[in-house]
Every structure is written in structure tokens, then in C-alpha cells.
Design a protein around this motif. Structure first.
Motif, PDB file in Angstrom:
ATOM      1  N   LEU A  17       0.859  -1.172   0.000  1.00 29.15           N
ATOM      2  CA  LEU A  17       0.000   0.000   0.000  1.00 29.15           C
ATOM      3  C   LEU A  17       0.899   1.226   0.000  1.00 29.15           C
ATOM      4  CD1 LEU A  17      -2.881   1.072   0.123  1.00 29.15           C
ATOM      5  CD2 LEU A  17      -2.750   0.935   2.607  1.00 29.15           C
ATOM      6  N   VAL A  18       0.738   2.073  -1.017  1.00 27.36           N
ATOM      7  CA  VAL A  18       1.571   3.263  -1.168  1.00 27.36           C
ATOM      8  C   VAL A  18       0.751   4.483  -0.754  1.00 27.36           C
ATOM      9  CG1 VAL A  18       2.917   4.676  -2.758  1.00 27.36           C
ATOM     10  CG2 VAL A  18       2.856   2.184  -3.046  1.00 27.36           C
ATOM     11  N   ALA A  19       1.208   5.156   0.291  1.00 25.30           N
ATOM     12  CA  ALA A  19       0.550   6.371   0.772  1.00 25.30           C
ATOM     13  C   ALA A  19       1.372   7.568   0.317  1.00 25.30           C
ATOM     14  CB  ALA A  19       0.437   6.338   2.293  1.00 25.30           C
ATOM     15  N   VAL A  20       0.704   8.494  -0.370  1.00 25.42           N
ATOM     16  CA  VAL A  20       1.403   9.667  -0.896  1.00 25.42           C
ATOM     17  C   VAL A  20       0.784  10.926  -0.308  1.00 25.42           C
ATOM     18  CG1 VAL A  20       2.046  10.953  -2.973  1.00 25.42           C
ATOM     19  CG2 VAL A  20       1.938   8.460  -3.045  1.00 25.42           C
ATOM     20  N   ASP A  21       1.629  11.756   0.275  1.00 27.71           N
ATOM     21  CA  ASP A  21       1.202  13.040   0.809  1.00 27.71           C
ATOM     22  C   ASP A  21       0.848  13.943  -0.376  1.00 27.71           C
ATOM     23  OD1 ASP A  21       0.906  15.536   2.017  1.00 27.71           O
ATOM     24  OD2 ASP A  21       2.727  15.360   3.218  1.00 27.71           O
ATOM     25  N   VAL A  22      -0.384  14.435  -0.402  1.00 29.56           N
ATOM     26  CA  VAL A  22      -0.806  15.324  -1.484  1.00 29.56           C
ATOM     27  C   VAL A  22      -1.109  16.724  -0.956  1.00 29.56           C
ATOM     28  CG1 VAL A  22      -1.633  13.496  -3.019  1.00 29.56           C
ATOM     29  CG2 VAL A  22      -3.208  14.506  -1.353  1.00 29.56           C
ATOM     30  N   SER A  23      -0.556  17.046   0.207  1.00 30.03           N
ATOM     31  CA  SER A  23      -0.758  18.386   0.753  1.00 30.03           C
ATOM     32  C   SER A  23      -0.031  19.409  -0.120  1.00 30.03           C
ATOM     33  CB  SER A  23      -0.264  18.459   2.201  1.00 30.03           C
ATOM     34  OG  SER A  23       1.131  18.256   2.252  1.00 30.03           O
ATOM     35  N   ARG A  24      -0.359  20.663   0.042  1.00 29.44           N
ATOM     36  CA  ARG A  24       0.231  21.725  -0.777  1.00 29.44           C
ATOM     37  C   ARG A  24       1.757  21.797  -0.624  1.00 29.44           C
ATOM     38  NH1 ARG A  24      -3.690  23.216  -3.468  1.00 29.44           N
ATOM     39  NH2 ARG A  24      -5.726  23.785  -2.678  1.00 29.44           N
ATOM     40  N   SER A  25       2.280  21.335   0.519  1.00 23.78           N
ATOM     41  CA  SER A  25       3.739  21.351   0.707  1.00 23.78           C
ATOM     42  C   SER A  25       4.445  20.457  -0.307  1.00 23.78           C
ATOM     43  CB  SER A  25       4.107  20.928   2.124  1.00 23.78           C
ATOM     44  OG  SER A  25       3.779  19.565   2.333  1.00 23.78           O
ATOM     45  N   MET A  26       3.723  19.512  -0.899  1.00 24.98           N
ATOM     46  CA  MET A  26       4.327  18.619  -1.888  1.00 24.98           C
ATOM     47  C   MET A  26       4.587  19.332  -3.219  1.00 24.98           C
ATOM     48  SD  MET A  26       5.015  15.745  -0.526  1.00 24.98           S
ATOM     49  CE  MET A  26       5.134  14.490  -1.793  1.00 24.98           C
ATOM     50  N   LEU A  27       4.112  20.557  -3.355  1.00 22.83           N
ATOM     51  CA  LEU A  27       4.387  21.342  -4.563  1.00 22.83           C
ATOM     52  C   LEU A  27       5.687  22.135  -4.444  1.00 22.83           C
ATOM     53  CD1 LEU A  27       0.791  22.626  -5.403  1.00 22.83           C
ATOM     54  CD2 LEU A  27       2.019  20.649  -6.361  1.00 22.83           C
ATOM     55  N   ALA A  28       6.347  22.042  -3.292  1.00 23.55           N
ATOM     56  CA  ALA A  28       7.631  22.728  -3.097  1.00 23.55           C
ATOM     57  C   ALA A  28       8.629  22.228  -4.130  1.00 23.55           C
ATOM     58  CB  ALA A  28       8.151  22.491  -1.691  1.00 23.55           C
ATOM     59  N   GLU A  29       9.444  23.128  -4.635  1.00 20.90           N
ATOM     60  CA  GLU A  29      10.380  22.803  -5.706  1.00 20.90           C
ATOM     61  C   GLU A  29      11.804  22.603  -5.192  1.00 20.90           C
ATOM     62  OE1 GLU A  29       9.790  25.917  -8.561  1.00 20.90           O
ATOM     63  OE2 GLU A  29       7.812  25.147  -9.117  1.00 20.90           O
ATOM     64  N   ASP A  30      11.929  22.120  -3.937  1.00 22.06           N
ATOM     65  CA  ASP A  30      13.272  21.864  -3.406  1.00 22.06           C
ATOM     66  C   ASP A  30      13.914  20.655  -4.066  1.00 22.06           C
ATOM     67  OD1 ASP A  30      11.373  20.307  -2.144  1.00 22.06           O
ATOM     68  OD2 ASP A  30      12.322  20.387  -0.180  1.00 22.06           O
ATOM     69  N   VAL A  31      13.112  19.813  -4.715  1.00 22.43           N
ATOM     70  CA  VAL A  31      13.593  18.755  -5.604  1.00 22.43           C
ATOM     71  C   VAL A  31      12.902  18.986  -6.945  1.00 22.43           C
ATOM     72  CG1 VAL A  31      14.121  17.033  -3.833  1.00 22.43           C
ATOM     73  CG2 VAL A  31      11.840  17.114  -4.804  1.00 22.43           C
ATOM     74  N   ALA A  32      13.609  18.719  -8.026  1.00 22.68           N
ATOM     75  CA  ALA A  32      13.046  19.019  -9.346  1.00 22.68           C
ATOM     76  C   ALA A  32      12.146  17.888  -9.816  1.00 22.68           C
ATOM     77  CB  ALA A  32      14.178  19.237 -10.336  1.00 22.68           C
ATOM     78  N   PRO A  33      11.037  18.158 -10.448  1.00 22.53           N
ATOM     79  CA  PRO A  33      10.405  19.460 -10.628  1.00 22.53           C
ATOM     80  C   PRO A  33       9.681  19.933  -9.359  1.00 22.53           C
ATOM     81  CG  PRO A  33       9.113  17.791 -11.723  1.00 22.53           C
ATOM     82  CD  PRO A  33      10.329  17.112 -11.158  1.00 22.53           C
ATOM     83  N   ASN A  34       9.104  19.005  -8.576  1.00 24.09           N
ATOM     84  CA  ASN A  34       8.577  19.311  -7.248  1.00 24.09           C
ATOM     85  C   ASN A  34       8.455  17.999  -6.477  1.00 24.09           C
ATOM     86  OD1 ASN A  34       5.941  18.143  -7.741  1.00 24.09           O
ATOM     87  ND2 ASN A  34       5.351  20.021  -8.796  1.00 24.09           N
ATOM     88  N   ARG A  35       8.141  18.092  -5.209  1.00 24.46           N
ATOM     89  CA  ARG A  35       8.102  16.890  -4.359  1.00 24.46           C
ATOM     90  C   ARG A  35       7.077  15.873  -4.852  1.00 24.46           C
ATOM     91  NH1 ARG A  35       8.023  19.568   1.697  1.00 24.46           N
ATOM     92  NH2 ARG A  35      10.030  20.650   1.537  1.00 24.46           N
ATOM     93  N   LEU A  36       5.900  16.351  -5.254  1.00 22.47           N
ATOM     94  CA  LEU A  36       4.843  15.431  -5.683  1.00 22.47           C
ATOM     95  C   LEU A  36       5.233  14.699  -6.967  1.00 22.47           C
ATOM     96  CD1 LEU A  36       2.073  14.250  -5.173  1.00 22.47           C
ATOM     97  CD2 LEU A  36       1.077  16.199  -6.389  1.00 22.47           C
ATOM     98  N   ALA A  37       5.780  15.430  -7.921  1.00 21.79           N
ATOM     99  CA  ALA A  37       6.210  14.796  -9.170  1.00 21.79           C
ATOM    100  C   ALA A  37       7.320  13.783  -8.901  1.00 21.79           C
ATOM    101  CB  ALA A  37       6.678  15.855 -10.168  1.00 21.79           C
ATOM    102  N   ARG A  38       8.235  14.119  -8.002  1.00 25.35           N
ATOM    103  CA  ARG A  38       9.315  13.191  -7.654  1.00 25.35           C
ATOM    104  C   ARG A  38       8.754  11.948  -6.965  1.00 25.35           C
ATOM    105  NH1 ARG A  38      14.995  13.074  -7.921  1.00 25.35           N
ATOM    106  NH2 ARG A  38      14.469  14.749  -9.345  1.00 25.35           N
ATOM    107  N   ALA A  39       7.769  12.143  -6.096  1.00 24.13           N
ATOM    108  CA  ALA A  39       7.133  11.003  -5.432  1.00 24.13           C
ATOM    109  C   ALA A  39       6.468  10.090  -6.459  1.00 24.13           C
ATOM    110  CB  ALA A  39       6.108  11.491  -4.407  1.00 24.13           C
ATOM    111  N   ARG A  40       5.787  10.687  -7.434  1.00 24.79           N
ATOM    112  CA  ARG A  40       5.158   9.885  -8.494  1.00 24.79           C
ATOM    113  C   ARG A  40       6.209   9.053  -9.233  1.00 24.79           C
ATOM    114  NH1 ARG A  40       2.565  14.588 -10.672  1.00 24.79           N
ATOM    115  NH2 ARG A  40       0.603  14.901  -9.615  1.00 24.79           N
ATOM    116  N   LEU A  41       7.350   9.672  -9.552  1.00 21.09           N
ATOM    117  CA  LEU A  41       8.418   8.945 -10.248  1.00 21.09           C
ATOM    118  C   LEU A  41       8.928   7.766  -9.417  1.00 21.09           C
ATOM    119  CD1 LEU A  41      10.508  11.891 -11.752  1.00 21.09           C
ATOM    120  CD2 LEU A  41       9.127  10.230 -13.016  1.00 21.09           C
ATOM    121  N   LEU A  42       9.114   7.999  -8.126  1.00 27.64           N
ATOM    122  CA  LEU A  42       9.589   6.926  -7.246  1.00 27.64           C
ATOM    123  C   LEU A  42       8.577   5.779  -7.171  1.00 27.64           C
ATOM    124  CD1 LEU A  42      11.123   9.024  -4.335  1.00 27.64           C
ATOM    125  CD2 LEU A  42      12.359   7.596  -5.971  1.00 27.64           C
ATOM    126  N   VAL A  43       7.311   6.126  -7.052  1.00 26.46           N
ATOM    127  CA  VAL A  43       6.272   5.101  -6.951  1.00 26.46           C
ATOM    128  C   VAL A  43       6.152   4.336  -8.269  1.00 26.46           C
ATOM    129  CG1 VAL A  43       3.813   4.703  -6.592  1.00 26.46           C
ATOM    130  CG2 VAL A  43       5.034   6.324  -5.136  1.00 26.46           C
TER     131      VAL A  43
END
Length: 151
Positions: free
Chosen positions: A40-66
Motif C-alpha cells: 500500500l503506497v501512501a502519498v502526501d498530497v498536501s500543498r507542501s508537496m508542490l515545493a520545488e526543493d527537488v526538481a520538478p517538485n516533491r509530488l512529481a518526484r514522489a510519483r516517479l519513485l512510486v
């Protein structure tokens, strides 16, 4: 002929020993794992996941990892659980990886209006998603290895 008697007696004795050993043909089924792992993969989708401290942003990077994780798995049941200020099971545990990937691509902060990261809600939703080990006997061990991956 008398010279063949010792050879025939030895051959008869060898065949008798083989017959007493009762050789049997066929294959022996090796015990195998009958249950796949539940992931079961739980992904944080809060607005903080749009931070661009990793390219392109945290949410996009999480999607790539998953997605990379899903590409490596074979036969496991995958489920997707987005969370923020609340949590819900978006994709139940299933071996249908295409549906999983479709839901993965749709993850975003607009899915859950409540902000923040409520880990208690995440754990409650994960527990419900995994379900009881055996509905008839809740104390029974789980039918498969269960993993919760939190991003």
C-alpha cells in the motif's frame, strides 16, 4: 549355459534390490508461496508537496519513485492511498498495475481539501485498506506480507 548363471543371478539380485526400493516416477511439488505481498503506497498530497526543493517538485518526484517501484514489482497487489488533512483509499489493493498508474498520475493537492498531514488518518485508512487477516478469525496471521510505503 553355465557361464551365464552368475551374471543372471547378479542381475536378478540387482533387480530385486531395485524393486524393494520401490522407485517412483513423477515430480515432487515443492511448497511455494501462494499469497503475493500487499503493498500500500501512501502519498502526501498536501500543498507542501508542490515545493520545488527537488526538481520538478516533491509530488512529481514522489510519483516517479512510486512508478519505479511499480515497475519492479511482479505479482504483488498494489494500492494507493493519498493523504493530507485526511486520507482515503483511491486504488484498492489489486494486481492491476495499469489502474494503479492511472490513479497515480491523478494525484494532486486538490484531491483532499483539508490541508496539513494527518498521519493518524493515514494509518487508520491503511489499516482499513489491508483489512482483517481473516474475517472469520481476526487473530489469525495475515495471508500475505503487508507493506505500507509512505511518501
Amino acid at each position: 549355459s553355465p557361464s551365464h548363471r552368475p551374471v543372471a543371478a547378479l542381475l536378478a539380485l540387482a533387480l530385486l534390490v531395485v524393486a524393494l526400493a520401490r522407485p517412483q516416477g513423477g515430480e515432487i511439488a515443492a511448497p511455494g508461496v501462494t499469497e503475493a505481498r500487499d503493498v500500500l503506497v501512501a502519498v502526501d498530497v498536501s500543498r507542501s508537496m508542490l515545493a520545488e526543493d527537488v526538481a520538478p517538485n516533491r509530488l512529481a518526484r514522489a510519483r516517479l519513485l512510486v512508478r519505479a517501484l511499480a515497475d519492479e514489482l511482479r505479482g504483488e497487489r498494489l494500492g494507493l492511498l493519498p493523504f493530507a488533512g485526511s486520507a482515503f483509499l483511491q486504488s484498492p489493493l489489486s494486481a492491476d498495475y495499469e489502474i494503479f498508474r492511472t490513479f497515480l498520475d491523478e494525484l494532486g493537492p486538490d484531491m483532499i481539501p483539508a490541508g496539513g498531514s494527518d498521519f493518524a488518518a493515514l494509518l487508520t485508512a491503511a489499516d482499513e485498506a489491508f483489512g482483517p487477516a481473516d474475517p472469520a478469525s481476526p487473530d489469525a496471521p495475515p495471508p500475505a506480507d503487508r507493506y505500507l510505503v509512505v511518501l
